[in-house]
Design an enzyme around this catalytic site. Structure first.
Site, mmCIF file in Angstrom:
data_model
loop_
_atom_site.group_PDB
_atom_site.id
_atom_site.type_symbol
_atom_site.label_atom_id
_atom_site.label_comp_id
_atom_site.label_asym_id
_atom_site.label_seq_id
_atom_site.Cartn_x
_atom_site.Cartn_y
_atom_site.Cartn_z
ATOM 1 N N GLY A 66 0.851 -1.177 0.000
ATOM 2 C CA GLY A 66 0.000 0.000 0.000
ATOM 3 C C GLY A 66 0.888 1.228 0.000
ATOM 4 O O GLY A 66 1.959 1.228 -0.605
ATOM 5 N N GLU A 67 0.478 2.252 0.705
ATOM 6 C CA GLU A 67 1.267 3.474 0.839
ATOM 7 C C GLU A 67 1.568 3.660 2.316
ATOM 8 O O GLU A 67 0.669 3.865 3.121
ATOM 9 C CB GLU A 67 0.491 4.678 0.288
ATOM 10 C CG GLU A 67 1.367 5.725 -0.376
ATOM 11 C CD GLU A 67 2.274 6.426 0.626
ATOM 12 O OE1 GLU A 67 1.775 6.790 1.710
ATOM 13 O OE2 GLU A 67 3.472 6.605 0.317
ATOM 14 N N SER A 68 2.842 3.556 2.690
ATOM 15 C CA SER A 68 3.204 3.470 4.103
ATOM 16 C C SER A 68 2.789 4.702 4.902
ATOM 17 O O SER A 68 2.379 4.575 6.068
ATOM 18 C CB SER A 68 4.704 3.221 4.258
ATOM 19 O OG SER A 68 5.454 4.228 3.616
ATOM 20 N N CYS A 97 6.329 -5.145 0.997
ATOM 21 C CA CYS A 97 6.394 -3.835 0.370
ATOM 22 C C CYS A 97 6.213 -2.731 1.433
ATOM 23 O O CYS A 97 7.093 -2.525 2.250
ATOM 24 C CB CYS A 97 5.390 -3.735 -0.763
ATOM 25 S SG CYS A 97 5.783 -2.450 -1.975
ATOM 26 N N ARG A 124 12.459 4.180 0.368
ATOM 27 C CA ARG A 124 11.123 4.091 -0.219
ATOM 28 C C ARG A 124 11.181 4.293 -1.731
ATOM 29 O O ARG A 124 11.958 5.102 -2.236
ATOM 30 C CB ARG A 124 10.205 5.134 0.421
ATOM 31 C CG ARG A 124 10.006 4.937 1.912
ATOM 32 C CD ARG A 124 9.225 6.092 2.508
ATOM 33 N NE ARG A 124 7.941 6.247 1.843
ATOM 34 C CZ ARG A 124 7.218 7.367 1.900
ATOM 35 N NH1 ARG A 124 7.664 8.422 2.551
ATOM 36 N NH2 ARG A 124 6.055 7.434 1.289
ATOM 37 N N ARG A 153 6.440 -0.400 -7.241
ATOM 38 C CA ARG A 153 6.905 0.753 -6.453
ATOM 39 C C ARG A 153 7.622 0.272 -5.191
ATOM 40 O O ARG A 153 7.364 0.728 -4.077
ATOM 41 C CB ARG A 153 5.730 1.667 -6.080
ATOM 42 C CG ARG A 153 5.043 2.316 -7.261
ATOM 43 C CD ARG A 153 3.919 3.243 -6.794
ATOM 44 N NE ARG A 153 4.443 4.325 -5.984
ATOM 45 C CZ ARG A 153 3.705 5.066 -5.145
ATOM 46 N NH1 ARG A 153 2.419 4.799 -4.999
ATOM 47 N NH2 ARG A 153 4.257 6.036 -4.452
ATOM 48 N N HIS A 188 5.699 -8.576 -3.784
ATOM 49 C CA HIS A 188 4.322 -8.952 -3.435
ATOM 50 C C HIS A 188 4.116 -10.460 -3.664
ATOM 51 O O HIS A 188 3.645 -10.856 -4.743
ATOM 52 C CB HIS A 188 3.330 -8.163 -4.293
ATOM 53 C CG HIS A 188 3.267 -6.706 -3.963
ATOM 54 N ND1 HIS A 188 2.338 -6.176 -3.097
ATOM 55 C CD2 HIS A 188 4.042 -5.671 -4.378
ATOM 56 C CE1 HIS A 188 2.531 -4.866 -2.999
ATOM 57 N NE2 HIS A 188 3.559 -4.549 -3.763
ATOM 58 N N GLU A 190 1.821 -12.311 -2.628
ATOM 59 C CA GLU A 190 0.397 -12.631 -2.784
ATOM 60 C C GLU A 190 -0.046 -12.569 -4.238
ATOM 61 O O GLU A 190 -1.096 -13.126 -4.588
ATOM 62 C CB GLU A 190 -0.454 -11.695 -1.917
ATOM 63 C CG GLU A 190 -0.667 -10.290 -2.450
ATOM 64 C CD GLU A 190 0.501 -9.348 -2.201
ATOM 65 O OE1 GLU A 190 0.346 -8.140 -2.452
ATOM 66 O OE2 GLU A 190 1.572 -9.816 -1.765
#
Length: 216
Positions: A66-68, A97, A124, A153, A188, A190
Site C-alpha cells: 500500500g502506501e506506508s 512492500c 522508499r 513501487r 508482493h 500474494e
C-alpha cells in the site's frame, strides 16, 4: 447413514482446522484479500484486521503493501500503532512492500516513523514509479528453486544487521529477509501463484506457537 469414511474425513478436517494458526491481515490498503487466500492455501485461518482489539485473537499478522504514510495515518488512531508495536515484539509478523517499510528500523528518502522491529534500513520507492514495476525470477534459499517476485513501487533494503537472514536478493540487495519471528519482503508474494513465502511464514508461526516464546 453417514459413511464411515466421510465421518473420519470430517473429523480430520476439523482437527486440522483447530490446529491451523489464526493469522490476521491488516486490512487498510493493499491486496489483503489475496494475502488471506494465500494464507488459507498454506494451512492457516486468515482474518482481516481493522481494529487494534482484533490483535488479541491472533497468532500472527501480515502487513500488506500500500502506501506506508497513509497506513501510518490510519494506525495513529485509537492507539493502533502502539498496540501493533507490542504485538510485533511478541508474535510473528510478515511485512510486504509498504509493510516491510513499517517494520524497518530505519526508513530513508524520506525518513518516517516505523515500528522498528526489523534491523534493516530501507529506501522508499527505490526501484522507481508504478511504470517501473517488474516480475522477476530470483534465486532464493527457500527449497524448490528460483522464486517469482512481483515488484510494484518497491522499497530497497539498503542495509541489514548480521542477525538478519537474507533469503533472496535482487541486484545485490536483499528482497526477502527474516529476523527471529519477523519476515519482510520488498515484493508482493500474494500476486504470485507460488506459495512458498506464505508457507514459510505459516511454518514459522507453527514453530513459534510450539516453542511458546520468541525465537532468538
Amino acid at each position: 447413514m453417514i459413511p464411515i469414511e466421510s465421518t473420519q474425513s470430517n473429523t480430520g478436517d476439523e482437527l486440522a482446522h483447530r490446529n491451523a494458526p489464526h493469522i490476521g491481515v491488516l486490512a487498510i490498503q493493499g491486496d489483503y484479500e489475496r494475502h488471506a487466500a494465500a494464507l488459507e492455501e498454506s494451512g492457516a485461518q486468515p482474518s482481516l484486521v481493522k481494529t487494534p482489539e482484533a490483535l488479541a485473537e491472533l497468532d500472527a499478522l501480515i502487513l500488506p503493501g500500500g502506501e506506508s504514510t497513509t497506513m501510518l495515518k490510519f494506525l495513529n488512531r485509537n492507539n493502533f500503532f502502539e498496540a501493533l508495536k507490542v504485538f510485533a515484539q511478541q508474535k510473528p509478523v510478515f511485512g510486504t512492500c509498504a509493510g516491510a517499510i513499517l517494520l524497518a528500523k530505519e526508513v530513508r528518502k524520506p525518513s518516517q516513523s516505523s515500528l522498528s522491529i526489523l534491523d534493516i534500513a530501507v529506501e522508499r520507492n527505490a526501484y522507481g514509479a508504478q511504470r517501473d514495476s517488474a516480475i522477476l525470477t530470483l534465486d532464493t534459499k527457500l527449497p524448490g528453486g528460483p522464486l517469482e517476485t512481483v515488484f510494484i513501487r518497491a522499497p530497497r533494503i539498503v542495509s541489514a544487521a548480521p542477525e538478519v537472514e537474507i533469503l533472496a536478493e535482487r541486484e545485490g540487495f536483499p528482497v526477502l529477509v527474516r529476523q527471529g519471528h519477523t519476515i519482510a519482503a520488498t515484493f508482493h508474494p500474494e500476486l504470485s501463484a507460488d506459495r512458498r513465502v506464505h508457507q514459510l511464514f505459516v511454518d514459522l508461526v507453527h514453530a513459534n506457537s510450539h516453542a511458546g516464546h520468541r525465537p532468538e
